[in-house]
Motif scaffolding. Structure first.
Motif, PDB file in Angstrom:
ATOM      1  N   ALA A 111       0.832  -1.210   0.000  1.00  0.00           N
ATOM      2  CA  ALA A 111       0.000   0.000   0.000  1.00  0.00           C
ATOM      3  C   ALA A 111       0.867   1.260   0.000  1.00  0.00           C
ATOM      4  O   ALA A 111       0.587   2.219  -0.735  1.00  0.00           O
ATOM      5  N   GLY A 112       1.919   1.258   0.813  1.00  0.00           N
ATOM      6  CA  GLY A 112       2.795   2.419   0.887  1.00  0.00           C
ATOM      7  C   GLY A 112       3.610   2.627  -0.377  1.00  0.00           C
ATOM      8  O   GLY A 112       3.732   3.745  -0.883  1.00  0.00           O
ATOM      9  N   SER A 113       4.141   1.533  -0.908  1.00  0.00           N
ATOM     10  CA  SER A 113       5.019   1.612  -2.087  1.00  0.00           C
ATOM     11  C   SER A 113       4.266   2.063  -3.333  1.00  0.00           C
ATOM     12  O   SER A 113       4.817   2.758  -4.188  1.00  0.00           O
ATOM     13  N   THR A 114       3.004   1.640  -3.443  1.00  0.00           N
ATOM     14  CA  THR A 114       2.239   1.924  -4.668  1.00  0.00           C
ATOM     15  C   THR A 114       1.338   3.146  -4.512  1.00  0.00           C
ATOM     16  O   THR A 114       0.598   3.470  -5.435  1.00  0.00           O
ATOM     17  N   GLU A 115       1.397   3.831  -3.368  1.00  0.00           N
ATOM     18  CA  GLU A 115       0.544   4.995  -3.126  1.00  0.00           C
ATOM     19  C   GLU A 115       0.720   6.010  -4.259  1.00  0.00           C
ATOM     20  O   GLU A 115       1.815   6.490  -4.516  1.00  0.00           O
ATOM     21  N   GLY A 116      -0.362   6.248  -4.981  1.00  0.00           N
ATOM     22  CA  GLY A 116      -0.300   7.167  -6.118  1.00  0.00           C
ATOM     23  C   GLY A 116       0.283   6.561  -7.383  1.00  0.00           C
ATOM     24  O   GLY A 116       0.399   7.234  -8.400  1.00  0.00           O
ATOM     25  N   ASN A 117       0.663   5.267  -7.365  1.00  0.00           N
ATOM     26  CA  ASN A 117       1.317   4.642  -8.524  1.00  0.00           C
ATOM     27  C   ASN A 117       0.436   3.647  -9.277  1.00  0.00           C
ATOM     28  O   ASN A 117       0.805   3.191 -10.349  1.00  0.00           O
ATOM     29  N   LEU A 118      -0.692   3.254  -8.694  1.00  0.00           N
ATOM     30  CA  LEU A 118      -1.508   2.201  -9.311  1.00  0.00           C
ATOM     31  C   LEU A 118      -2.515   2.771 -10.293  1.00  0.00           C
ATOM     32  O   LEU A 118      -3.226   3.725  -9.990  1.00  0.00           O
ATOM     33  N   LYS A 119      -2.568   2.140 -11.459  1.00  0.00           N
ATOM     34  CA  LYS A 119      -3.560   2.531 -12.474  1.00  0.00           C
ATOM     35  C   LYS A 119      -4.344   1.279 -12.854  1.00  0.00           C
ATOM     36  O   LYS A 119      -3.762   0.245 -13.145  1.00  0.00           O
ATOM     37  N   GLY A 120      -5.652   1.382 -12.861  1.00  0.00           N
ATOM     38  CA  GLY A 120      -6.489   0.248 -13.262  1.00  0.00           C
ATOM     39  C   GLY A 120      -6.249  -0.970 -12.393  1.00  0.00           C
ATOM     40  O   GLY A 120      -5.910  -0.856 -11.214  1.00  0.00           O
ATOM     41  N   ASP A 121      -6.404  -2.154 -12.997  1.00  0.00           N
ATOM     42  CA  ASP A 121      -6.221  -3.402 -12.249  1.00  0.00           C
ATOM     43  C   ASP A 121      -4.984  -4.171 -12.705  1.00  0.00           C
ATOM     44  O   ASP A 121      -4.912  -5.392 -12.572  1.00  0.00           O
ATOM     45  N   GLU A 122      -4.006  -3.434 -13.258  1.00  0.00           N
ATOM     46  CA  GLU A 122      -2.791  -4.110 -13.706  1.00  0.00           C
ATOM     47  C   GLU A 122      -1.960  -4.533 -12.506  1.00  0.00           C
ATOM     48  O   GLU A 122      -1.889  -3.828 -11.497  1.00  0.00           O
ATOM     49  N   ASN A 123      -1.302  -5.690 -12.624  1.00  0.00           N
ATOM     50  CA  ASN A 123      -0.437  -6.181 -11.553  1.00  0.00           C
ATOM     51  C   ASN A 123       0.888  -5.420 -11.536  1.00  0.00           C
ATOM     52  O   ASN A 123       1.424  -5.052 -12.583  1.00  0.00           O
ATOM     53  N   VAL A 124       1.398  -5.226 -10.324  1.00  0.00           N
ATOM     54  CA  VAL A 124       2.690  -4.575 -10.111  1.00  0.00           C
ATOM     55  C   VAL A 124       3.519  -5.466  -9.185  1.00  0.00           C
ATOM     56  O   VAL A 124       2.985  -6.039  -8.238  1.00  0.00           O
ATOM     57  N   ILE A 125       4.812  -5.584  -9.485  1.00  0.00           N
ATOM     58  CA  ILE A 125       5.731  -6.273  -8.577  1.00  0.00           C
ATOM     59  C   ILE A 125       6.458  -5.209  -7.761  1.00  0.00           C
ATOM     60  O   ILE A 125       7.020  -4.275  -8.332  1.00  0.00           O
ATOM     61  N   VAL A 126       6.430  -5.347  -6.443  1.00  0.00           N
ATOM     62  CA  VAL A 126       7.169  -4.437  -5.564  1.00  0.00           C
ATOM     63  C   VAL A 126       8.362  -5.186  -4.969  1.00  0.00           C
ATOM     64  O   VAL A 126       8.206  -6.300  -4.456  1.00  0.00           O
ATOM     65  N   ILE A 127       9.548  -4.595  -5.077  1.00  0.00           N
ATOM     66  CA  ILE A 127      10.748  -5.133  -4.427  1.00  0.00           C
ATOM     67  C   ILE A 127      11.217  -4.112  -3.402  1.00  0.00           C
ATOM     68  O   ILE A 127      11.480  -2.953  -3.744  1.00  0.00           O
ATOM     69  N   ASP A 128      11.326  -4.551  -2.168  1.00  0.00           N
ATOM     70  CA  ASP A 128      11.769  -3.684  -1.081  1.00  0.00           C
ATOM     71  C   ASP A 128      13.026  -4.301  -0.463  1.00  0.00           C
ATOM     72  O   ASP A 128      12.945  -5.242   0.324  1.00  0.00           O
ATOM     73  N   VAL A 129      14.192  -3.779  -0.871  1.00  0.00           N
ATOM     74  CA  VAL A 129      15.462  -4.301  -0.356  1.00  0.00           C
ATOM     75  C   VAL A 129      15.749  -3.677   1.000  1.00  0.00           C
ATOM     76  O   VAL A 129      15.934  -2.463   1.098  1.00  0.00           O
ATOM     77  N   GLY A 130      15.770  -4.491   2.034  1.00  0.00           N
ATOM     78  CA  GLY A 130      16.070  -4.000   3.371  1.00  0.00           C
ATOM     79  C   GLY A 130      17.456  -4.421   3.818  1.00  0.00           C
ATOM     80  O   GLY A 130      18.216  -5.040   3.059  1.00  0.00           O
ATOM     81  N   GLY A 131      17.779  -4.088   5.061  1.00  0.00           N
ATOM     82  CA  GLY A 131      19.084  -4.474   5.604  1.00  0.00           C
ATOM     83  C   GLY A 131      19.147  -5.952   5.940  1.00  0.00           C
ATOM     84  O   GLY A 131      20.158  -6.618   5.719  1.00  0.00           O
TER      85      GLY A 131
END
Length: 303
Positions: free
Chosen positions: A117-137
């Motif tokens: 939800a945080g990563s895609t805030e303002g980034n999602l259009k329609g119902d297309e799938n998105v892959i989120v990668i969050d590299v942490g420590g």
């Protein structure tokens, strides 16, 4: 309502102060990041290092001053990988309590939802799938979803601090250590590849400090407007993997303007991003400067 949302990661602490309501974030008032290296040595000892806890206290004290300046209505700090792994994790919660910043561990079941939800805030259009990668420590999250549903989420123990401490003894890297990092990343990625590929995605969104630092190095400085939405293709990531492997930490800081708290671990982060594109046969990924802290803010606003 004004809320302060903190993301206490294994490498960086982030503090976002926003105005909003149940429908979402309306205005960003402050957004701060500090490299704390909370996960220092946790993989080897199972405990937070005293120096890491001292840095955490200093950082949270500074953040609290900024929070107080904005007279926020609610504060929530969320901790992930390192706090879960550490035997003395209660010491971190005590620091938060003393300073007046309540800290919660993100439950595994909520972590993917909040991150996505945080990563895609303002980034999602329609119902297309998105892959989120969050590299942490300490770990890297891989999430596939769209506006209405999460299809897949997995946290892999390939974080930039964890892997650097495990495999890298000197920089520039030796060929054998470079190879060891790549092999370890490949083995981890192979464990999720078939699941991720089940859900064709239009975009790969890379969040957190690693992609932002690489984009900033490519641009020549950190400019939030230029870094957000920056395209990192396979060629650029390959170039930065080569540069980061073949330079000293000091060169990374002085020549490429990479911040000192990230310079020594950035090769691993770049490798995770690059190997993922190669294995997924995707040409590029888009950088987002948003992430967990935005998800935490949305969580607080909706509670």
């Amino acid at each position: 309502m004004k809320v302060a949302a903190l993301d206490l990661g294994s490498n960086s602490f982030l503090c976002l102060i926003v105005e909003g309501d149940k429908s979402g974030i309306k205005k960003v008032l402050s957004d701060q990041v500090k490299v704390v290296r909370l996960g220092q040595g946790v993989d080897k000892t199972g405990s937070f290092h005293p120096d890491a806890l001292k840095r955490a206290k200093e950082c949270l004290t500074e953040f609290k001053k900024e929070i107080d300046r904005h007279n926020v209505d609610r504060i929530l700090a969320m901790a992930t990988s390192a706090a879960r792994d550490a035997k003395n994790g209660s010491e971190l919660f005590k620091i938060g309590e003393d300073i007046g910043i309540p800290i919660e561990i993100i439950p595994g079941s909520d972590e993917a939802r909040i991150t996505f939800a945080g990563s895609t805030e303002g980034n999602l259009k329609g119902d297309e799938n998105v892959i989120v990668i969050d590299v942490g420590g300490g770990s890297t999250e891989f999430i596939v979803g769209n506006r209405s549903k999460l299809h897949f989420a997995k946290s892999l123990d390939v974080g930039c601090v964890r892997m650097t401490e495990k495999f890298i003894t000197a920089q520039p890297l030796s060929e054998s250590e470079k190879q060891a990092v790549e092999n370890s990343v490949d083995i981890a990625l192979d464990s999720i590849l078939s699941e991720v590929q089940k859900y064709p995605a239009t975009d790969v969104l890379a969040v957190a400090g690693t992609p932002s630092a690489i984009a900033a190095a490519e641009i020549g400085k950190f400019d939030a407007e230029k870094v957000h939405g920056f395209i990192l293709d396979q060629g650029k990531l390959q170039k930065w993997c080569d540069i980061l492997a073949s330079t000293s930490v000091q060169e990374k800081i002085e020549k490429y303007k990479i911040e000192s708290g990230r310079a020594d671990v950035l090769f691993v982060g770049a490798t995770i991003l690059h190997r993922f594109l190669l294995k997924m046969n995707k040409p590029a990924m888009k950088v987002s400067i948003k992430g967990v802290r935005y998800g935490v803010a949305l969580e607080v606003l909706r509670r």
